[in-house]
Structure formats: C-alpha cells, structure tokens
Design a protein around this motif. Structure first.
Motif, short mmCIF file in Angstrom:
data_model
loop_
_atom_site.label_atom_id
_atom_site.label_comp_id
_atom_site.label_asym_id
_atom_site.label_seq_id
_atom_site.Cartn_x
_atom_site.Cartn_y
_atom_site.Cartn_z
N ASN A 90 -3.63 -0.20 2.75
CA ASN A 90 -2.33 -0.65 3.26
C ASN A 90 -1.56 -1.42 2.19
OD1 ASN A 90 -2.61 0.39 5.91
ND2 ASN A 90 -1.78 -1.49 6.80
N GLN A 91 -2.26 -2.35 1.53
CA GLN A 91 -1.58 -3.19 0.54
C GLN A 91 -1.10 -2.37 -0.64
OE1 GLN A 91 -1.01 -6.56 1.16
NE2 GLN A 91 0.43 -6.21 -0.52
N PHE A 92 -1.88 -1.37 -1.05
CA PHE A 92 -1.49 -0.51 -2.16
C PHE A 92 -0.13 0.13 -1.87
CE2 PHE A 92 -1.17 3.67 -4.10
CZ PHE A 92 -1.45 3.40 -5.42
N LEU A 100 8.02 5.10 -3.19
CA LEU A 100 7.22 6.13 -2.54
C LEU A 100 8.06 7.10 -1.73
CD1 LEU A 100 4.20 4.05 -1.15
CD2 LEU A 100 4.26 5.45 -3.22
N GLU A 101 7.58 8.32 -1.65
CA GLU A 101 8.17 9.32 -0.76
C GLU A 101 7.58 9.11 0.64
OE1 GLU A 101 7.81 14.15 -0.17
OE2 GLU A 101 7.69 13.30 -2.20
N LEU A 107 -6.04 6.91 0.30
CA LEU A 107 -7.41 6.86 0.82
C LEU A 107 -8.30 6.16 -0.18
CD1 LEU A 107 -6.44 10.18 1.42
CD2 LEU A 107 -8.33 9.78 3.01
N ALA A 108 -9.40 5.62 0.31
CA ALA A 108 -10.36 4.95 -0.57
C ALA A 108 -11.77 5.11 -0.02
CB ALA A 108 -10.02 3.47 -0.70
N GLU A 109 -12.73 5.06 -0.93
CA GLU A 109 -14.14 5.06 -0.53
C GLU A 109 -14.59 3.66 -0.12
OE1 GLU A 109 -15.81 7.62 -0.06
OE2 GLU A 109 -15.38 9.19 -1.53
N TYR A 110 -13.95 2.64 -0.73
CA TYR A 110 -14.37 1.25 -0.50
C TYR A 110 -13.17 0.33 -0.64
CZ TYR A 110 -16.75 -3.24 -1.38
OH TYR A 110 -17.18 -4.54 -1.34
N GLN A 111 -13.02 -0.59 0.31
CA GLN A 111 -11.97 -1.59 0.24
C GLN A 111 -12.59 -2.96 0.00
OE1 GLN A 111 -8.34 -0.44 3.09
NE2 GLN A 111 -10.19 -0.81 4.24
N GLU A 112 -12.13 -3.64 -1.03
CA GLU A 112 -12.66 -4.97 -1.31
C GLU A 112 -12.06 -6.01 -0.38
OE1 GLU A 112 -13.83 -5.04 -5.95
OE2 GLU A 112 -11.66 -4.93 -5.58
N ASN A 113 -10.85 -5.75 0.11
CA ASN A 113 -10.19 -6.70 1.01
C ASN A 113 -9.49 -5.96 2.15
OD1 ASN A 113 -10.53 -9.44 -0.28
ND2 ASN A 113 -9.63 -8.31 -1.99
N GLY A 114 -10.23 -5.06 2.80
CA GLY A 114 -9.67 -4.37 3.95
C GLY A 114 -9.36 -5.37 5.06
N ARG A 115 -8.27 -5.11 5.79
CA ARG A 115 -7.88 -6.06 6.83
C ARG A 115 -7.49 -5.33 8.12
NH1 ARG A 115 -3.57 -6.32 3.08
NH2 ARG A 115 -1.56 -5.60 3.89
N LEU A 132 -7.76 4.96 5.51
CA LEU A 132 -6.62 5.83 5.28
C LEU A 132 -5.34 5.13 5.68
CD1 LEU A 132 -5.16 8.66 5.07
CD2 LEU A 132 -6.02 9.12 7.37
N SER A 133 -4.32 5.19 4.83
CA SER A 133 -3.01 4.61 5.13
C SER A 133 -1.91 5.60 4.77
CB SER A 133 -2.80 3.30 4.37
OG SER A 133 -3.76 2.33 4.73
#
Length: 322
Positions: A90-92, A100-101, A107-115, A132-133
């Motif tokens: 989300n933050q990315f 962005l379009e 997408l990511a395999e691992y989030q260090e600070n998922g919220r 996924l965002s």
C-alpha cells in the motif's frame, strides 16, 4: 533498500522442497558455508520454516510457490510491480500516486511493515500468503469512495469462486471470513481534495498456508485458504491474476453504478447476517441483529430501538458471544 539478493536466490533454490547441503549452496552462490548459515537465519526471521538435518542439509518445511513476474504480466494488462521484500505494498503505491496509471498493481512476497485497518500491523511471512495492492483514480472523488472496501471484498470472493473455491464469507466492513475466522483483510486508503478525483489504494492480505507456530502475534482467530481447501494449496500466481481481474471489473462497475448494484451480493455473502453482533464505535458498544447493508454500504442493525444503520472509519463489527 537492503540487498536481499542472496536470500532470494537461496529461497528460489530451496522452493522445490528438496534438501541442499550448505556446501552446495555456498558453491552455487560463491559464498562460504558460514555465510549460508547466516542468510538462512535471516530467512527464518521472515517467517519461513527451514530446517537442517546433519548429513543432508537444508530443506523448506514444504515447497514454496513463488510469485512469477513473467506469468503475471502475460495474463494481466495492469502495470505491475513485484518485489520479494517491501515495506508495504500500500505504502509503495501511495508514495507514487502522482506518476501511476490507474490500475497499477504492487505485489510482494514479504512485507516488513504490512498494516491493516487503524494502523494495526499485518503479519506478513515470506511466500506464505498474498499481499496485493492496486492504485485506482476515482473520478467521483473521496465522497464517492464510501463502501469501496465492501466492493473489493465481493470481488475477491468472485475471484475465489472462479477458481472453484467456495465457502468464504464477508465481515463488514473489510474482512473475509471462513468458519468465523479471519481469512483476509482489505485496507482502502485514499487522498484527494474536495471537488477533485480521489487517489485510492486498495490493499489486501490473504492467509494462504501460514504455519501456526509462526503466527503468535496475531490477536484474533484466523484461517488460511488451505483450510478452505482441506489442506490443499492454491497456485498463488493464478489467484493473484483472478483477484486483479475481478478488482478491475468491480471498480469499473462501481464507478458507473455506485454501491447499489453490489448490495444484494454483499447480503448474500454476509458472514453474520441474521446473527447477534456488537458494533464498536469508539468507546460506544451497540448490540443488535445484523441485517446486512443498505445502498450506501452502511451496516443495518435491528436493535431494541428498531432498525438503525451505521457507517464510519472507526467502526468494527464483532461477533457477540453473549
């Protein structure tokens, strides 16, 4: 950003579930066995279950179905970013909305600070779940975004059902449930000014095959998609493609028709429909019978005072066990 290339290379090698000796891994990567051991410990800190047997080497507890950027880009038209390790999907996207379009996916395999909702941490072990965002530019503006988390949840169930997966329900306003346990959470974040379009980030974390021993920090009952499938696993790449496709369709329909066209479907999928619940609004607690949602996406409760509806960013719904 830290260089995780060695850890990612190790995981790609180990992902087939076979044993690999520390020596062989070291030779293939051009580093020492001691360095391999150090990187393995770092991978374990990502929530990955790796064990070592003397004379055999290292092995994942079970094979890992890694996300495949080529596969994904061949099957969706959305601009796509895929990172092995990221702060937050989300933050990315939030940090880049100006460039962005609409429809861009991360997408990511691992989030260090998922919220999650209200700033809660979202536990994000590597390769076990789906993070996924999607960025969406909503011409109707912030006022038109009411109920968007409900629409996103419906679309996720549509995606699951397209893969033959049934039995998942919705919990107002932003969760997916299986057997009264949380399977996934949706977080919608937005920015914009009155009179203008809104920049929306629709994010989701779904538990796919998380290990019980690695999830002590989760503070509520939870389930995994493997529970829905009686222990079987789902192809994470196929699932991601289906969710992205269904989000595209649902968000386009929402822009043209609004919330009203989703009400009947939501009420069909409501995990707590006609059940006793309690609604928390700040320190206030309201008890009643869940009667689904109205055309705005507000939750309808049958209380001692009669039929009442509630909506707002600080509302959560919990099962009333009294």
């Amino acid at each position: 950003m830290k260089d995780h290339s060695v850890k990612i290379a190790l995981l790609k090698t180990l992902s087939d579930g076979a044993f690999y000796s520390g020596e062989a891994l070291g030779i293939s990567l051009g580093i020492s066995r001691a360095a391999i051991s150090k990187h393995i410990k770092g991978i374990q800190e990502w929530g990955v279950d790796i064990f070592r047997i003397q004379g055999k080497g290292y092995q994942l507890a079970k094979p890992m179905n890694l996300l495949n950027e080529v596969y994904l880009k061949q099957r969706i038209h959305n601009p796509l970013y895929l990172y092995p390790v990221i702060d937050s999907t989300n933050q990315f996207l939030m940090d880049r909305t100006d460039s962005l379009e609409s429809g861009t996916v991360c997408l990511a395999e691992y989030q260090e600070n998922g919220r999650g909702r209200r700033g809660r941490q979202w536990y994000s072990p590597f390769g076990s779940n789906l993070y996924l965002s999607m960025y969406w530019n909503l011409e109707a503006g912030i006022a038109g975004a009411m109920g968007l988390s409900l629409v996103a949840g419906i679309a996720v169930i549509d995606a699951l059902e397209s893969l033959g997966i049934s039995g998942v329900k919705l919990k107002w306003p932003n969760d997916l449930y299986f057997n009264d346990k949380k399977l996934a959470g949706i977080l919608v974040e937005m920015s914009g000014q009155a009179g203008g379009s809104a920049s929306l980030i629709v994010g989701m974390g779904m538990n796919l095959s998380m290990q019980v021993g690695n999830s002590e920090i989760i503070d509520q009952p939870w389930s995994c998609l493997s529970d829905v499938l009686d222990g079987e696993s789902v192809d994470r790449n196929k699932l991601a493609v289906e969710i992205i496709s269904c989000w595209n369709n649902a968000l386009e329909e929402y822009e043209f028709k609004g919330m009203s066209s989703f009400v009947a479907r939501w009420n069909q999928l409501d995990n707590f429909i006609d059940r006793s619940v309690k609604l928390l609004i700040g320190k206030r607690e309201i008890c009643g019978i869940d009667k689904g949602i109205d055309s705005r996406g507000a939750i309808i409760l049958e209380t001692e005072q009669g039929i009442e509806s509630y909506i707002g960013g600080e509302i959560s719904l919990r099962k009333n066990d009294l």
